[in-house]
Design a protein around this motif. Structure first.
Motif, short mmCIF file in Angstrom:
data_model
loop_
_atom_site.label_atom_id
_atom_site.label_comp_id
_atom_site.label_asym_id
_atom_site.label_seq_id
_atom_site.Cartn_x
_atom_site.Cartn_y
_atom_site.Cartn_z
N GLU A 231 -28.73 63.64 -13.32
CA GLU A 231 -27.55 64.11 -13.58
C GLU A 231 -27.51 65.22 -13.05
OE1 GLU A 231 -25.57 65.86 -17.49
OE2 GLU A 231 -24.84 63.81 -17.56
N LEU A 232 -26.88 66.02 -12.12
CA LEU A 232 -27.46 67.00 -11.11
C LEU A 232 -26.45 68.58 -11.94
CD1 LEU A 232 -27.74 68.42 -8.14
CD2 LEU A 232 -25.03 67.49 -7.84
N ASP A 233 -28.02 68.85 -11.35
CA ASP A 233 -27.52 70.10 -12.14
C ASP A 233 -26.72 70.95 -11.69
OD1 ASP A 233 -28.11 72.94 -13.55
OD2 ASP A 233 -30.08 72.82 -13.77
N PRO A 234 -25.77 71.46 -12.04
CA PRO A 234 -25.07 72.96 -11.11
C PRO A 234 -25.30 73.76 -10.97
CG PRO A 234 -23.92 72.24 -13.86
CD PRO A 234 -24.82 71.85 -13.80
N ASP A 235 -27.12 74.01 -11.59
CA ASP A 235 -27.01 75.83 -11.46
C ASP A 235 -28.14 75.60 -10.24
OD1 ASP A 235 -26.38 76.61 -12.94
OD2 ASP A 235 -27.89 76.80 -15.17
N LEU A 236 -28.21 74.39 -10.20
CA LEU A 236 -29.33 73.36 -8.39
C LEU A 236 -28.63 73.71 -7.13
CD1 LEU A 236 -31.67 71.63 -10.02
CD2 LEU A 236 -32.05 73.44 -9.32
N VAL A 237 -27.17 73.67 -7.32
CA VAL A 237 -26.00 73.38 -6.19
C VAL A 237 -25.79 75.03 -5.87
CG1 VAL A 237 -23.72 72.36 -5.66
CG2 VAL A 237 -25.79 71.12 -7.07
N VAL A 238 -25.70 75.06 -4.59
CA VAL A 238 -25.30 76.43 -4.70
C VAL A 238 -25.21 76.78 -2.08
CG1 VAL A 238 -25.97 79.25 -3.61
CG2 VAL A 238 -27.06 77.68 -5.43
N SER A 239 -23.94 77.12 -2.23
CA SER A 239 -23.52 76.77 -1.03
C SER A 239 -24.07 77.84 -0.15
CB SER A 239 -21.67 77.45 -0.96
OG SER A 239 -21.00 77.54 0.24
N GLY A 240 -24.62 77.40 0.88
CA GLY A 240 -24.89 77.95 2.20
C GLY A 240 -24.57 78.36 3.28
N ASN A 241 -22.86 78.04 3.70
CA ASN A 241 -21.64 78.22 4.50
C ASN A 241 -22.25 77.43 5.79
OD1 ASN A 241 -20.69 80.00 2.57
ND2 ASN A 241 -22.27 80.82 2.32
N ALA A 242 -22.92 76.55 5.68
CA ALA A 242 -23.44 75.67 6.93
C ALA A 242 -24.26 76.56 7.85
CB ALA A 242 -21.76 75.78 7.49
#
Length: 357
Positions: A231-242
């Protein structure tokens, strides 16, 4: 038989603009005979000698057919129009190249009408309306509407006067066919590559989470992990604003959130190459190596970034050229009255191996 012109008279004709009557006079034939030869009329009883004289007159005078009049008479212009803001976005210009190359193979030509670069408020609707109107005035057989990035668009109503195909965008009103990248499959192939390399803790530097590219690529990443029982850990998903700065900050947050050896990810999937470029700096500032300590995969294949980072960036390519070519093929089918297989066609996003995994 009409009296032919002299070389001196022919030079004068060239200066003022050559008409079909001038060609007839120069060749010493009737205007009707010239019309039959230039239109390749098969049932016309014109001798080869007369055809040769007419063709020579065309060459001598530098005659060019009136494309507007010919299109009006035949209801065909051999032209497609393309409305796009891509002229202000160099990394997506391959859409135009793909469309142009395919049109040339089909003995068609493109008229390009630029529109303003889209922003948060949307494109300049007045400019788009004017661009489409100008293309329709040229009696284009069909229209291509191409966007810099994958998004829903509202196409001016006037585009419905001829067959129209959208490229790298889709009709928010659901009326027009479109060609778009398969974002989901691209995200899946990126994470599958990281899994193949042995990575199990994978961070994701996301785009604006509401845009089609982010939604599709993240779905693909989750699908690849699920297929591997992860599963993808939600804490490992961060926005970089492109942006590169956003990628730098997002990578730093992910890496600093976990001590070494205590759940820190060993790979980052950056949903565009600019964010990957920023992530490189964050990784190296922490004394980590790529790909030894952290593997990185990007998305887009912006050549000025991906091929010149060190190590060179493994990335998933947006298929701009292929979308442009498929757009023209789809438009050709529509203008010929042929059915198309789907309202929206997906184009594969291939993985380009370099050195960052």
């Amino acid at each position: 038989m009409a009296k032919s012109t002299t070389p001196k008279q022919a030079a004068a004709v060239r200066q003022k603009g050559v008409t079909m009557n001038d060609v007839a006079k120069h060749a010493g034939v009737s205007r009707t005979a010239v019309s039959f030869v230039l239109s390749n009329r098969e049932n016309a009883s014109i001798s080869e000698e007369t055809r040769t004289r007419i063709n020579q007159a065309v060459q001598d005078l530098g005659y060019r057919p009136n494309a507007g009049a010919r299109a009006l008479a035949s209801q065909r212009s051999d032209w497609y129009g393309i409305v796009t803001e891509i002229v202000t976005a160099p990394f997506a210009v391959d859409i135009i190249k793909g469309a142009q190359d395919q049109a040339w193979l089909d003995r068609r030509f493109l008229l390009i009408a630029p529109s303003d670069q889209a922003d948060a408020a949307g494109p300049n609707q007045g400019m788009e309306d004017a661009a489409i109107e100008k293309l329709l005035e040229q009696r284009v057989e069909g229209l291509l509407y191409a966007a810099t990035y994958h998004r829903g668009v509202h196409v001016p109503q006037s585009a419905s006067e001829v067959p129209t195909v959208l490229i790298n965008c889709f009709d928010a009103d659901g009326k027009l066919p479109s060609i778009v990248p398969d974002e989901r499959a691209g995200g899946r192939v990126a994470v599958e590559r990281l899994l193949q390399a042995g990575h199990r803790r994978i961070g994701v530097i996301n785009l604006d989470p509401d845009i089609p590219a982010a939604v599709g690529r993240l779905e693909g990443a989750r699908e690849a992990l699920a297929n591997a029982g992860l599963e993808l850990d939600p804490d490992l998903v961060v926005s970089g604003n492109a942006t590169a700065d956003g990628g730098y900050e997002a990578a730093g947050r992910i890496l600093d959130h976990y001590p070494v050896g205590a759940g820190r990810p060993t790979a980052l999937f950056c949903l565009n190459d600019r964010m990957a470029m920023g992530a490189y700096d964050a990784i190296k500032e922490r004394g980590l190596t790529i790909p030894g300590d952290i593997a990185v995969i990007g998305f887009d294949n912006q050549e000025l970034i991906a091929a010149y980072l060190r190590p060179k960036l493994t990335t998933v390519a947006l298929p701009f050229e292929q979308m442009g070519a498929l757009g023209v093929r789809t438009l050709a089918a529509l203008t010929a009255g042929q059915p198309i297989t789907a309202d929206q066609q997906l184009v594969d996003c291939p993985l380009l191996e370099r050195s960052s995994v």
